[in-house]
Design an enzyme around this catalytic site. Structure first.
Site, PDB file in Angstrom:
ATOM      1  N   HIS A  13      14.766  -4.064  46.307  1.00 49.00           N
ATOM      2  CA  HIS A  13      14.377  -2.906  45.488  1.00 49.00           C
ATOM      3  C   HIS A  13      13.315  -2.127  46.255  1.00 49.00           C
ATOM      4  O   HIS A  13      12.138  -2.496  46.254  1.00 49.00           O
ATOM      5  CB  HIS A  13      13.823  -3.366  44.148  1.00 49.00           C
ATOM      6  N   HIS A  15      11.841   1.941  47.537  1.00 49.54           N
ATOM      7  CA  HIS A  15      11.832   3.399  47.575  1.00 49.54           C
ATOM      8  C   HIS A  15      11.339   3.857  48.944  1.00 49.54           C
ATOM      9  O   HIS A  15      10.282   3.397  49.409  1.00 49.54           O
ATOM     10  CB  HIS A  15      10.890   3.962  46.494  1.00 49.54           C
ATOM     11  N   HIS A 136      16.702  -0.435  35.588  1.00 40.76           N
ATOM     12  CA  HIS A 136      15.310  -0.307  35.147  1.00 40.76           C
ATOM     13  C   HIS A 136      15.316  -0.574  33.648  1.00 40.76           C
ATOM     14  O   HIS A 136      15.757   0.272  32.862  1.00 40.76           O
ATOM     15  CB  HIS A 136      14.783   1.101  35.455  1.00 40.76           C
ATOM     16  N   ASP A 247       9.788  -3.009  44.907  1.00 39.68           N
ATOM     17  CA  ASP A 247       9.603  -1.733  44.200  1.00 39.68           C
ATOM     18  C   ASP A 247       8.494  -0.917  44.842  1.00 39.68           C
ATOM     19  O   ASP A 247       7.815  -0.129  44.176  1.00 39.68           O
ATOM     20  CB  ASP A 247       9.325  -1.953  42.710  1.00 39.68           C
TER      21      ASP A 247
END
Length: 352
Positions: A13, A15, A136, A247
């Site tokens: 996970h 970004h 999510h 995350d």
């Protein structure tokens, strides 16, 4: 134990953002992880296979020279995602998952799903083509207390979803509560979960006690100490359906430090080191490799990485800020120390 050698881990996970900041971000993950599931919540969101392929090429171009880091791409699910797009994604070979954001749940989620039942055709196609649905897991009703959003989502949304789509492989991302731990543990074998370093190491006091700390603000929000303890217990238990997902979510310093700061914690520059610290504190360093390097790959049906990394118990100072496009970004533990160091990593110079 003064050194720890692991099969190279993966981040399930992550970004990375896009544009000029991409190169400032991707090298941190490439130094630690072999692969990462890349989140699609760009502006505009990555809703098609063509967009995902173009984003993948930009990530590959931004990698450090000689890096073998592999971005595993995802599609952004909307109310109107057609089953034909899921079929194209599966045929691409580079898309491994579809991301479900409840509309308004977090950063750049305004185009997300308003009603899961509207997506049943797409969800059936995800199962048919053996992709993974990453979720999510929060409800977004304004009247729902922000600390209860995850627990309510489990019963209201996720349980019916799993009952309707009995062959769908699901990852419930960034668990934050004891209720979510119990739900996944008692759930079917096709239900897995990721856990972030911040939710293993911090509780809501770290966000709110003694003043608001914007760089500790993420969604789902940090929870109670008993929830953190439940996450530590399951992460260090050796349960094969719980695995690493940072995350890590970069935002420029000015976007965090303002009257309505963005949600997201930037942990990429010290990600695996933070997990080592959490497992060390729990007396479970011997179980870190399974959580970080084995269980996620096994759940996604991918081979484990063939190379290894080494960590050493050596405190390392974390800069107060790092370069991020034309500005700066503040990493987790900025201005403090991390107890473990990656042996072949060098931190970038501190931003002025």
């Amino acid at each position: 134990m003064e050194t720890l050698t692991l099969t190279r881990p993966d981040d399930w996970h992550l970004h990375l953002r896009d544009g000029v900041v991409l190169k400032d971000v991707v090298h941190w993950s490439a130094a630690r992880f072999g692969r990462a599931i890349i989140m699609p919540n760009l502006v505009p969101p990555v809703t098609t296979t063509e967009m995902a392929g173009a984003y993948r090429e930009r990530i590959l171009a931004a990698r450090p020279e000689g890096s073998a880091f592999e971005p595993l791409m995802t599609l952004y699910l909307t109310d109107n995602t057609p089953a034909e797009e899921i079929e194209r994604a599966a045929a691409s070979g580079f898309i491994h998952a579809v991301k479900l954001y409840p509309a308004g749940a977090t950063t750049n989620s305004d185009s997300g799903v308003t009603d899961i039942r509207r997506c049943d055709n797409a969800l059936a196609a995800i199962a048919e083509h053996d992709l993974t649905l990453c979720i999510h897991g929060e409800v977004t009703r304004p009247e729902t207390d922000i600390f209860d959003r995850e627990a309510i989502f489990l019963e209201e949304r996720l349980a019916p979803l799993l009952a309707r789509h009995t062959h769908l492989r699901v990852v419930l991302e960034h668990l934050t509560t004891a209720a979510a731990v119990d739900f996944v543990r008692q759930g079917p074998e096709r239900l897995g979960a990721t856990i972030t370093p911040q939710h293993l190491l911090m509780n809501r006091n770290d966000l709110l006690a003694g003043g608001v700390r914007p760089h500790h603000y993420c969604l789902p929000i940090l929870k109670r100490e008993r929830d953190r303890e439940a996450l530590i217990d399951i992460a260090t238990s050796g349960h094969p359906r719980f695995f690493l997902g940072t995350d890590s979510a970069p935002h420029a310093r000015h976007a965090k430090e303002n009257a309505c700061g963005c949600a997201g914690i930037f942990s990429a520059p010290l990600a695996i080191e933070l997990y080592a610290e959490a497992f060390d504190q729990a007396g479970a360093l011997g179980r870190l490799e399974g959580f970080a390097s084995h269980f996620g790959a096994d759940f996604y049906g991918l081979p484990r990485n063939g190379d290894r990394i080494t960590l050493q118990r050596q405190p390392r100072p974390i800069p107060k800020a790092l370069p991020y496009g034309d500005g700066h970004i503040v990493p987790l533990r900025a201005g403090e120390e991390i107890a473990w160091s990656l042996t072949d990593d060098t931190l970038a110079p501190e931003a002025s």
